[in-house]
Structures are given as C-alpha cells and as structure tokens.
Design a protein around this motif. Sequence first.
Motif, mmCIF file in Angstrom:
data_model
loop_
_atom_site.group_PDB
_atom_site.id
_atom_site.type_symbol
_atom_site.label_atom_id
_atom_site.label_comp_id
_atom_site.label_asym_id
_atom_site.label_seq_id
_atom_site.Cartn_x
_atom_site.Cartn_y
_atom_site.Cartn_z
ATOM 1 N N TYR A 71 -1.532 4.733 -8.721
ATOM 2 C CA TYR A 71 -1.557 3.276 -8.720
ATOM 3 C C TYR A 71 -0.744 2.729 -9.886
ATOM 4 N N LYS A 72 0.224 1.879 -9.566
ATOM 5 C CA LYS A 72 1.079 1.309 -10.606
ATOM 6 C C LYS A 72 1.584 -0.053 -10.150
ATOM 7 N N ILE A 73 1.419 -1.074 -10.986
ATOM 8 C CA ILE A 73 1.934 -2.398 -10.664
ATOM 9 C C ILE A 73 3.433 -2.417 -10.951
ATOM 10 N N ILE A 74 4.213 -2.850 -9.960
ATOM 11 C CA ILE A 74 5.666 -2.899 -10.087
ATOM 12 C C ILE A 74 6.109 -4.263 -10.582
ATOM 13 N N ALA A 75 5.664 -5.322 -9.880
ATOM 14 C CA ALA A 75 6.052 -6.688 -10.237
ATOM 15 C C ALA A 75 4.879 -7.618 -9.958
ATOM 16 N N GLU A 76 4.716 -8.610 -10.806
ATOM 17 C CA GLU A 76 3.614 -9.547 -10.674
ATOM 18 C C GLU A 76 4.144 -10.968 -10.769
ATOM 19 N N ASN A 77 3.606 -11.850 -9.929
ATOM 20 C CA ASN A 77 4.002 -13.249 -9.954
ATOM 21 C C ASN A 77 2.899 -14.029 -10.664
ATOM 22 N N ARG A 78 2.965 -14.080 -11.992
ATOM 23 C CA ARG A 78 1.912 -14.727 -12.772
ATOM 24 C C ARG A 78 1.906 -16.235 -12.600
ATOM 25 N N ARG A 79 3.059 -16.794 -12.323
ATOM 26 C CA ARG A 79 3.183 -18.246 -12.185
ATOM 27 C C ARG A 79 2.504 -18.761 -10.912
ATOM 28 N N ALA A 80 2.294 -17.898 -9.935
ATOM 29 C CA ALA A 80 1.727 -18.313 -8.652
ATOM 30 C C ALA A 80 0.356 -18.964 -8.807
ATOM 31 N N ARG A 81 -0.491 -18.412 -9.649
ATOM 32 C CA ARG A 81 -1.837 -18.980 -9.819
ATOM 33 C C ARG A 81 -1.806 -20.301 -10.572
ATOM 34 N N PHE A 82 -0.725 -20.551 -11.305
ATOM 35 C CA PHE A 82 -0.577 -21.831 -12.001
ATOM 36 C C PHE A 82 -0.023 -22.895 -11.049
ATOM 37 N N ASP A 83 0.888 -22.516 -10.165
ATOM 38 C CA ASP A 83 1.538 -23.478 -9.271
ATOM 39 C C ASP A 83 0.791 -23.712 -7.964
ATOM 40 N N TYR A 84 -0.115 -22.815 -7.580
ATOM 41 C CA TYR A 84 -0.777 -22.911 -6.276
ATOM 42 C C TYR A 84 -2.279 -22.660 -6.395
ATOM 43 N N PHE A 85 -3.031 -23.254 -5.455
ATOM 44 C CA PHE A 85 -4.432 -22.888 -5.238
ATOM 45 C C PHE A 85 -4.398 -21.739 -4.240
ATOM 46 N N ILE A 86 -4.828 -20.553 -4.627
ATOM 47 C CA ILE A 86 -4.808 -19.386 -3.736
ATOM 48 C C ILE A 86 -6.097 -19.403 -2.914
ATOM 49 N N GLU A 87 -5.965 -19.630 -1.602
ATOM 50 C CA GLU A 87 -7.129 -19.690 -0.711
ATOM 51 C C GLU A 87 -7.624 -18.289 -0.360
ATOM 52 N N SER A 88 -6.712 -17.404 0.015
ATOM 53 C CA SER A 88 -7.069 -16.022 0.350
ATOM 54 C C SER A 88 -5.859 -15.141 0.086
ATOM 55 N N ASP A 89 -6.099 -13.835 0.028
ATOM 56 C CA ASP A 89 -4.974 -12.925 -0.156
ATOM 57 C C ASP A 89 -5.069 -11.780 0.844
ATOM 58 N N LEU A 90 -3.942 -11.102 1.026
ATOM 59 C CA LEU A 90 -3.838 -10.082 2.050
ATOM 60 C C LEU A 90 -2.869 -8.999 1.579
ATOM 61 N N GLU A 91 -3.254 -7.736 1.775
ATOM 62 C CA GLU A 91 -2.378 -6.623 1.418
ATOM 63 C C GLU A 91 -1.511 -6.287 2.629
ATOM 64 N N VAL A 92 -0.188 -6.256 2.411
ATOM 65 C CA VAL A 92 0.738 -5.955 3.501
ATOM 66 C C VAL A 92 1.662 -4.815 3.082
ATOM 67 N N GLY A 93 2.197 -4.122 4.065
ATOM 68 C CA GLY A 93 3.201 -3.098 3.810
ATOM 69 C C GLY A 93 4.570 -3.749 3.772
ATOM 70 N N ILE A 94 5.561 -3.025 3.298
ATOM 71 C CA ILE A 94 6.911 -3.562 3.205
ATOM 72 C C ILE A 94 7.899 -2.474 3.623
ATOM 73 N N VAL A 95 8.898 -2.842 4.426
ATOM 74 C CA VAL A 95 9.900 -1.897 4.899
ATOM 75 C C VAL A 95 11.012 -1.822 3.863
ATOM 76 N N LEU A 96 11.222 -0.617 3.301
ATOM 77 C CA LEU A 96 12.217 -0.420 2.243
ATOM 78 C C LEU A 96 13.120 0.753 2.577
#
Length: 156
Positions: free
Chosen positions: A9-34
């Motif tokens: 487990y390792k955090i690659i990138a985090e969007n810290r500003r998101a919680r300041f700019d938005y009210f987060i109603e819910s979150d969801l874990e998704v896969g990504i095609v790379l």
Amino acid sequence: MAQEPDKNYKIIAENRRARFDYFIESDLEVGIVLTGSEVKSLRTGQSNIAESYASVEDGELWLINGYIAAYKQAGVWGHEERRKRKLLVSRKELARLWQAIGREGMTLVPLVMYFNHRGIVKLKIGVAKGKKVADKRETSAKRDWNRQKQRLLKQG
C-alpha cells in the motif's frame, strides 16, 4: 499482536485541495486503465491529480487532465502525459454516478491515487458539490479554531 503495515500500500498522489473546494458527499474506489510505462512512472511517484476531474462520456467513466510524468527508460514507446484514462466501475455504479452528475449537479473529483494491498493502482473519486466562498471561509475558520483549541489544551 500489533498488525504490521502493508508493504504494497502506497499513496501516489493526493488531491488535498478537493476537501477545501468541495463538499464530498460520498466516495468510490475505481480501477484505472494504464500502460506499462505509466505504472513504472507511478512507482517513482511522479504524478498529479490536483487539476483533474472524472467525467461520464459515451457510457464510460474517464479521468481527464490527470498528469503522469513520462518514463525516460521507455524511450519512443512511452505515453502521453495528460491523456484521457479510462476508469473501471460496475454498470450499477456508473448509472448512480451519471445520475448524480446529471440531476443533482454534482462533480466527480479524484481524491487520492494509490497502490492497493495487491500492488494494483486504484483511484478514489468523490461525488462532490462545489463550495461557495462563504463556505470556504467557514471551513478555514473552523480549522483555525480547532488548531487554537489544541494549543490552549496543550498549555493548560
């Protein structure tokens, strides 16, 4: 017995500003095609999701404007740094996200990109509603007050 931390487990990138700019109603874990060069670049920790967002287009979920630095050793077979990347979700979740965007005026904001316990790249996206300037001021004031309260408790 104390549980040992997961090595993968390792955090690659985090969007810290998101919680300041938005009210987060819910979150969801998704896969990504790379591609392979993107994964190797992520292992070195060279990415940014701060200016990116997710969008539903043609019945698929996409990460737009996410930055993954070029992998030098890939040479000519590298990848485009800011290309659209497909996100993997179930049809049920996609329908729920599409409804939240369309009817309720929500935004899909990437919160954190990380390697999960199996070493697979995952992205946590939040279904969010934008904050007004007054809401941002209130959040800032609340954070400052909590910080000051902790200092006072520490002294007393």
